[in-house]
Scaffold this active site. Structure first.
Site, short mmCIF file in Angstrom:
data_model
loop_
_atom_site.label_atom_id
_atom_site.label_comp_id
_atom_site.label_asym_id
_atom_site.label_seq_id
_atom_site.Cartn_x
_atom_site.Cartn_y
_atom_site.Cartn_z
N ASP A 146 0.84 -1.20 0.00
CA ASP A 146 0.00 0.00 0.00
C ASP A 146 0.88 1.25 0.00
O ASP A 146 1.96 1.25 -0.59
CB ASP A 146 -0.94 -0.03 1.21
CG ASP A 146 -2.30 0.56 0.90
OD1 ASP A 146 -2.36 1.78 0.70
OD2 ASP A 146 -3.28 -0.19 0.86
N HIS A 217 -3.97 5.81 3.48
CA HIS A 217 -4.59 4.57 3.03
C HIS A 217 -3.90 3.33 3.60
O HIS A 217 -4.53 2.42 4.14
CB HIS A 217 -4.58 4.53 1.50
CG HIS A 217 -5.44 3.47 0.90
ND1 HIS A 217 -5.01 2.18 0.70
CD2 HIS A 217 -6.72 3.51 0.43
CE1 HIS A 217 -5.97 1.47 0.14
NE2 HIS A 217 -7.02 2.25 -0.04
N SER A 544 -11.37 -1.22 -0.35
CA SER A 544 -10.04 -1.22 0.28
C SER A 544 -10.13 -1.54 1.76
O SER A 544 -9.21 -2.13 2.33
CB SER A 544 -9.37 0.15 0.11
OG SER A 544 -9.03 0.39 -1.22
#
Length: 756
Positions: A146, A217, A544
């Site tokens: 990520d 994220h 996600s």
């Protein structure tokens, strides 16, 4: 000698004071009453409860100077319980116990909403099921590919964890604002890959040339999968409680390949390659591409290699729903994850001047209350698309605007919110026509998003009132919302255009407004036009967020069953997933409130405690996947691209009917509507304790019939395999799009093994 009696006297006074203090000390109590004892003189239970407290004040309170410590009624209850909560002393409580109708009373206690609350929603608990069976995932390593990690987060503390597993071969790579000492027994590895990015522009200066996260994220995803326990966290007062990942004792290794300056495929492949080399057990990745041929899909190709090494790859379906055929990462060797809601919601309450209360969606991050603001309904401005025109309304800062219902295609609510903020309006009430709005964490101004039905009530009140008023309260969190889950409107739908012969997505996990760790250097919310707010935890939505839930559960299943293959782990989760919501009805879609097909939710909502003991599994060997590739009409180069080499792979037995825990049949109805047929062959392995017998239970899709042979499977011992065939006959019409059914193998009084 005289000092002794003085000391004794001092202690006597101390204990007397202490005794009086304890007697007078007040606590909040929950009081249960028998409502049938309520005298008819009272018009409501609240009046009755208020009278009881007033009586206690008269009978027990002894001093007018102690009015600030008199008993106090907090809430009257008349729905979930009959009774009230009140602040009482012990003496007052004793008097209350003599009241007619008294049943019981106990001290108020903190109610801890667990975050990411999904561990509670999925019924994970420390006493039974998957958590204790896997020791909470201890010593299983999850590789998170990520945007990096914020290592200082409380979610990455290593309290109570033993030494790093000896199988770990990775490193903690230093870089910009990141020292190797930031890794620990929870965050055991951190690496970053940007050579591909740098090669795209040799003059580029990467602002954070390390594994440190500047996007948020990656930190969020990692803490969902395996974050440690972190107490007293929230998102600006919403979702307060203790944060914990799905596998709270699993180890995390972070591989950063996505940077602010860009994200390149070469870096992604390098990250996954290194993760497998380092010894991770599970990989979670929430990136993908649209409409790329399989032999060019880097995630699919790299995941094939990971699978061959025994590593399960969990990947997101994408956020391009609800249209069919929008799914990404839909190849058979990837565990493809869809998103659904939980039974938790966040809201604000609108109170109109006529007393009507309306609860709607809100995540306005500031602790404030709008009190008796003017409510404005101006049809010429109600589209809320011009901040200049809105700013011309007199005294706008003390007004609440009613914005017209719109859609994402015409005018997104986010644009309306921006116009309200720029105009300096006090806030707004928004009507929504698109359920995606209810999963957004962007709320820059005071306001509430309400349904069309409730919006019309607000309009009616504003139009008939001379001086319409409104009050709004915020930071409300609700549990046990029904129905839940529903399939997120944004969650991409199958079928998979990468490979149509396998039904995708595989499964659904919570993905809406999930609270998890967030970097301190990345704004978590914005208010007004240009004011950013920081928070160590943030609510975020997307597939996600669903994907690391599956990675965490897969890690724990790997811990409970070290000998299981990635396919066995996937099978155990799919065949035990729940297709029903918390009202015991079929799971619905957020858009249109229709029954969800398996092309939207896969097998259903993950049920981790059942997955630890699935009864039967559909296993797949690496050679089975090779046989699948052999059937795909690939050129030799394309085949080698995916399988890495053809020299050591046998293509003598090509087959497109892989041993998958689900079925999909694609038909083009002919003009005369003759019966169309498709056959499947499956092998199931008994992973139960011993001998077992299963019978088939079939629910056929519309316009179809399903036959099973044999209809009974008998196993004499553990790990024994049995074959069966399934035949689908379809006779539909050209208007049919997708119809779902299921086959369930049922063991008497025990296991059910369901395939969509």
């Amino acid at each position: 000698m005289k000092a002794v009696p003085l000391l004794v006297f001092s202690w006597f006074l101390f204990f007397l004071f202490l005794s009086l203090g304890i007697s007078a000390q007040r606590c909040t109590y929950i009081v249960h009453l028998d409502k049938s004892f309520m005298p008819k003189i009272f018009a409501s239970t609240h009046n009755w409860h208020f009278s009881i407290i007033e009586t206690i004040k008269i009978e027990v309170s002894t001093s007018e100077n102690d009015q600030h410590t008199t008993p106090k009624l907090l809430y009257s209850y008349d729905n979930v319980i009959h009774g009230f909560s009140a602040v009482l002393s012990k003496d007052e409580l004793e008097y209350l116990k003599k009241s007619a109708g008294f049943l019981s009373a106990y001290k108020d206690r903190t109610v801890e909403a667990h975050t990411t609350y999904t561990s509670e929603f999925l019924k994970l608990n420390p006493a039974s099921g998957l958590w204790p069976a896997s020791d909470f995932g201890q010593d299983v390593i999850i590789g998170v590919l990520d945007s990096g990690v914020w290592p200082e987060s409380a979610s990455f503390r290593d309290d109570g964890l033993p030494e790093i597993p000896k199988k770990w071969k990775g490193i903690c790579k230093p870089g910009t604002e990141f020292n190797s000492s930031l890794c620990n027994r929870k965050l055991i590895g951190a690496n970053y890959f940007n050579k591909g990015l740098l090669s795209s522009d040799p003059t580029m200066n990467i602002s954070m040339n390390s594994a440190r996260d500047t996007d948020g994220h990656g930190t969020h995803v990692a803490s969902i999968a395996a974050g440690s326990f972190a107490k007293e966290v929230s998102y600006f007062g919403y979702a307060p409680g203790t944060a914990r990942g799905i596998a709270p004792r699993a180890r995390i290794a972070v591989y950063k390949f996505s940077f602010e300056e860009g994200t390149f495929t070469s870096d992604l492949i390098a990250a996954m390659d290194q993760a497998v080399a380092d010894g991770v057990d599970i990989i979670t990745i929430s990136y993908g591409w649209d409409n790329i041929p399989l032999y060019q899909d880097s995630i699919a190709i790299a995941s094939f290699g990971a699978m061959m090494k025994g590593v399960l790859v969990s990947a997101s379906a994408g956020n391009y729903g609800p249209e069919m055929g929008t799914l990404t990462n839909g190849v058979p060797w990837i565990f493809t994850v869809a998103s659904g809601s939980t039974d938790r919601s966040f809201s604000g309450t609108v109170t109109l001047g006529n007393g009507l209360k309306i609860t709607g969606f809100s995540l306005f991050p500031v602790s404030t209350t709008i009190k008796d603001f003017a409510l404005v309904h101006n049809e010429s401005l109600s589209l809320c698309d011009s901040s200049d025109l809105l700013a011309q309304v007199p005294n706008a800062v003390h007004n609440i605007m009613i914005c017209s219902i719109t859609s994402q295609d015409i005018l997104p609510i986010s644009d309306q919110m921006a116009a309200i903020s720029e105009s300096k309006f006090g806030g707004a009430i928004y009507g929504y026509g698109d359920p995606v709005v209810l999963t957004s964490n962007s709320f820059p101004n005071p306001g509430v998003v309400i349904s069309e039905k409730e919006w019309e009530k607000v309009i009616d009140y504003a139009d008939i009132s001379v001086k319409p008023k409104v009050s709004i309260s915020f930071q409300e969190t609700h549990i046990d919302v029904k129905p839940a889950p529903v399939v997120s409107a944004f969650s991409s739908r199958g079928p998979s255009l990468s490979y149509l012969r396998v039904a995708k997505p595989d499964i659904m996990a919570p993905g809406e407004l999930i609270l998890a760790a967030w970097p301190s250097n990345v704004p978590a919310a914005s208010v007004g036009v240009n004011t950013d707010l920081d928070s160590d935890y943030r609510l975020v939505s997307g597939t996600s967020m669903a994907t690391p839930h599956i990675a965490g559960i897969a890690a724990m299943l790997k811990g409970a069953h070290p000998d299981w293959s990635p396919a066995a782990i996937r099978s155990s989760m799919m065949t035990t997933a729940n297709p029903l919501d918390n009202t015991k009805k079929p799971i619905k879609t957020a858009e249109g409130n229709r029954d969800a097909t398996s092309l939207a939710m896969g097998a259903g909502l993950i049920d981790p405690n059942r997955a630890v003991d699935p009864g039967l599994i559909y296993d797949v060997t690496p050679q089975d996947y090779v046989n699948l590739l052999c059937s795909m009409n690939l050129t030799e180069k394309q085949f080698k691209t995916i399988a890495r080499s053809s020299a050591n792979h046998n293509c003598s037995n090509p087959s497109d009917d892989i041993n998958y825990p689900s079925f999909i049949a694609l038909f083009s109805p002919s003009g005369n509507y003759t019966w169309l047929e498709q056959k499947f062959r499956r092998t199931v392995t008994n992973v139960g304790a011993g001998a077992a017998k299963y019978k088939a239970k079939v629910r056929a899709p519309e316009n179809s019939t399903i036959s099973i042979s044999p209809q009974t499977l008998v196993f004499e011992k553990k790990n024994q395999k049995q074959d069966y065939t399934l035949t689908i006959l379809y006779k539909g019409n050209a208007e049919d799009q997708a119809q779902s059914g299921s086959i369930t193998w049922v063991k008497r009084r025990s296991s059910t093994v369901r395939s969509p």
